[in-house]
Scaffold this active site. Structure first.
Site, short mmCIF file in Angstrom:
data_model
loop_
_atom_site.label_atom_id
_atom_site.label_comp_id
_atom_site.label_asym_id
_atom_site.label_seq_id
_atom_site.Cartn_x
_atom_site.Cartn_y
_atom_site.Cartn_z
CG MET A 70 -52.01 17.58 -18.54
SD MET A 70 -51.65 16.06 -18.16
CE MET A 70 -49.82 16.24 -17.59
CD GLU A 83 -57.81 26.90 -18.08
OE1 GLU A 83 -58.75 25.89 -17.93
OE2 GLU A 83 -57.83 27.81 -18.93
CD GLN A 91 -52.49 26.60 -19.01
OE1 GLN A 91 -53.12 25.92 -18.42
NE2 GLN A 91 -52.11 26.60 -20.11
CB CYS A 143 -58.61 24.84 -22.69
SG CYS A 143 -59.67 23.36 -22.03
CE LYS A 162 -50.53 23.49 -23.64
NZ LYS A 162 -52.15 23.05 -23.87
N GLY A 207 -47.92 18.10 -28.04
CA GLY A 207 -49.07 17.24 -28.62
C GLY A 207 -48.48 16.11 -29.31
N GLY A 208 -47.26 15.85 -28.96
CA GLY A 208 -46.74 14.30 -29.14
C GLY A 208 -46.61 13.25 -28.65
NE ARG A 227 -52.69 13.04 -24.85
CZ ARG A 227 -53.02 12.92 -26.30
NH1 ARG A 227 -53.81 11.90 -26.51
NH2 ARG A 227 -52.29 13.66 -27.15
C1 FNR Z 1 -54.76 18.83 -20.99
N1 FNR Z 1 -54.57 19.94 -21.64
C2 FNR Z 1 -54.42 21.46 -20.90
N2 FNR Z 1 -54.02 22.17 -21.61
C3 FNR Z 1 -53.89 23.41 -21.04
O1 FNR Z 1 -53.28 24.56 -21.71
N3 FNR Z 1 -54.24 23.54 -19.76
C4 FNR Z 1 -54.78 22.74 -19.10
O2 FNR Z 1 -55.25 22.98 -17.84
C5 FNR Z 1 -55.01 21.31 -19.73
N4 FNR Z 1 -55.70 20.42 -18.91
C6 FNR Z 1 -55.37 19.03 -19.49
C7 FNR Z 1 -56.05 18.04 -18.71
C8 FNR Z 1 -55.51 16.54 -19.13
C9 FNR Z 1 -55.98 15.22 -18.28
C10 FNR Z 1 -54.94 16.33 -20.52
C11 FNR Z 1 -54.83 15.25 -21.00
C12 FNR Z 1 -54.77 17.45 -21.30
C13 FNR Z 1 -53.65 19.66 -22.71
C14 FNR Z 1 -52.37 19.48 -22.63
O3 FNR Z 1 -51.77 20.31 -21.95
C15 FNR Z 1 -51.65 19.31 -23.98
O4 FNR Z 1 -51.82 20.27 -24.88
C16 FNR Z 1 -52.30 17.99 -24.82
O5 FNR Z 1 -52.66 16.80 -24.00
C17 FNR Z 1 -51.52 17.55 -25.91
O6 FNR Z 1 -50.11 17.20 -25.46
P1 FNR Z 1 -49.73 15.56 -25.14
O7 FNR Z 1 -50.93 15.01 -24.38
O8 FNR Z 1 -49.85 14.90 -26.63
O9 FNR Z 1 -48.33 15.51 -24.90
#
Ligand code: FNR
Length: 335
Positions: free
Chosen positions: A14, A38, A82, A111, A150, A210-211, A238
């Site tokens: 994240m 990332e 990542q 992303c 991912k 994604g859950g 999240r």
């Molecule tokens: C993300 N997500 C994300 N994915 C990724 O591959 N690299 C990243 O840097 C980020 N950054 C990021 C920041 C924030 C604040 C959020 C909320 C999400 C996506 C994240 O890893 C994930 O794939 C999705 O949020 C879905 O999973 P959850 O939230 O349902 O558990």
């Protein structure tokens, strides 16, 4: 390396959230692997690796002295680096730069945000499987740690399976699958059926993701999510950002306590105050406009933030210890 990615629960990558304090917190609560935010290849290749004797960390420092990635011994076997990349050679350069300090390297192919896709990175890679293959093969053959990626799901099940089978052939150790289409928003329901079909079609571990919104609200829901997706591994974004104790098999603890523990790590590792604030505001959720929230938002330093949580003493003590170590190190290495 198979063992590293099966039967695990991971902190998802994240941006801004996945810095060192959050990763250590997630590990304390029981996460098996923690992904960093990332980090973009172009920025990383300009960084130099610096051993920070005061903090006892390894820092990757940009030419403008910004710390892009800070890590420490405690997470060495558990942190997944990542990267955002669209260039095999640069990806390899970054992989080599960090390989001694991390458990694995991961490529973000999911992303959909503009800053990621504009250079052909992130979800843009999903429409360029040749590029995906080139990047992953370069990394798998060139770095000493396991490589993962991912992805998001593609418009049809068949395309998704074909892509993951092609990815598997590159020799990656696992694939994290966020069960949403590129154009779907985080509030759309996750497609567990896609993740399940993918998991059945390959032999490497698939990490279900994604859950958080509809399925995983507490630790016991993690097993449900595994069942629904037919995977043995799960990655949480999240749910973990809102309350990192979701990783704890002992059950979740109140988020105010979680924020306190987070802040202690932020202080101990001299986390950038803006980043500390950002993460605490995510945890406050709809309380950002409460008196506590306003105090956090008004704070400019970790010292001021610690006042909002009644952690002044912890701050003073830690600051003093770090300062003493700094001075000791200066005398011993002095002229
Ligand atoms: C993300 N997500 C994300 N994915 C990724 O591959 N690299 C990243 O840097 C980020 N950054 C990021 C920041 C924030 C604040 C959020 C909320 C999400 C996506 C994240 O890893 C994930 O794939 C999705 O949020 C879905 O999973 P959850 O939230 O349902 O558990």
């Amino acid at each position: 390396t198979m063992g590293t990615f099966s039967n695990i629960t991971a902190l998802a990558p994240m941006v801004r959230v996945g810095t060192l304090p959050m990763r250590l917190l997630a590990l304390d609560f029981g996460a098996d692997l923690v992904y960093c935010e990332e980090l973009i290849d172009i920025k990383m290749v300009q960084c130099r690796r610096v051993v920070n004797e005061v903090l006892q960390t390894v820092d990757f420092v940009a030419p403008d002295e910004r710390v892009m990635f800070r890590t420490c011994e405690k997470e060495k076997d558990r942190v997944v680096f990542q990267m955002g990349t669209a260039d095999p050679q640069r990806a390899l350069q970054v992989g080599r730069l960090v390989e001694k300090d991390v458990a694995a390297v991961d490529v973000n192919m999911g992303c959909p945000k503009e800053y990621s896709t504009k250079g052909g990175m992130g979800a843009a890679l999903l429409s360029d499987p040749d590029k995906i293959e080139a990047i992953l093969m370069k990394l798998v053959t060139g770095v000493s740690v396991p490589v993962t990626c991912k992805i998001r799901i593609l418009p049809s099940l068949q395309e998704t399976i074909q892509l993951v089978q092609r990815i598997e052939k590159t020799g990656v150790a696992a694939v994290a699958v966020h069960g949403r289409f590129k154009e779907e928003r985080p509030r759309n329901p996750v497609h567990c059926d896609y993740i399940q079909a993918v998991a059945q079609a390959v032999s490497i571990p698939i990490i279900a993701n994604g859950g958080s919104l509809d399925l995983v609200k507490s630790h016991s829901d993690i097993d449900e999510f595994k069942k629904a997706t037919g995977t043995s591994s799960v990655m949480l974004a999240r749910a973990a950002m809102w309350n990192a104790s979701v990783f704890s098999s002992q059950g979740t603890i109140p988020v105010d306590k979680v924020m306190e523990e987070y802040l202690k790590y932020a202080i101990r590792y001299e986390n950038h105050a803006f980043n500390t604030k950002y993460c605490l505001c995510q945890m406050l959720r709809d309380r950002v406009e409460s008196p506590l929230g306003k105090q956090v938002q008004a704070a400019q330093t970790n010292a001021e933030i610690s006042e909002a949580f009644g952690l002044q003493e912890f701050y003073q003590q830690t600051h003093k210890e770090l300062q003493a170590r700094r001075e000791r190190l200066q005398t011993s290495s002095g002229p």
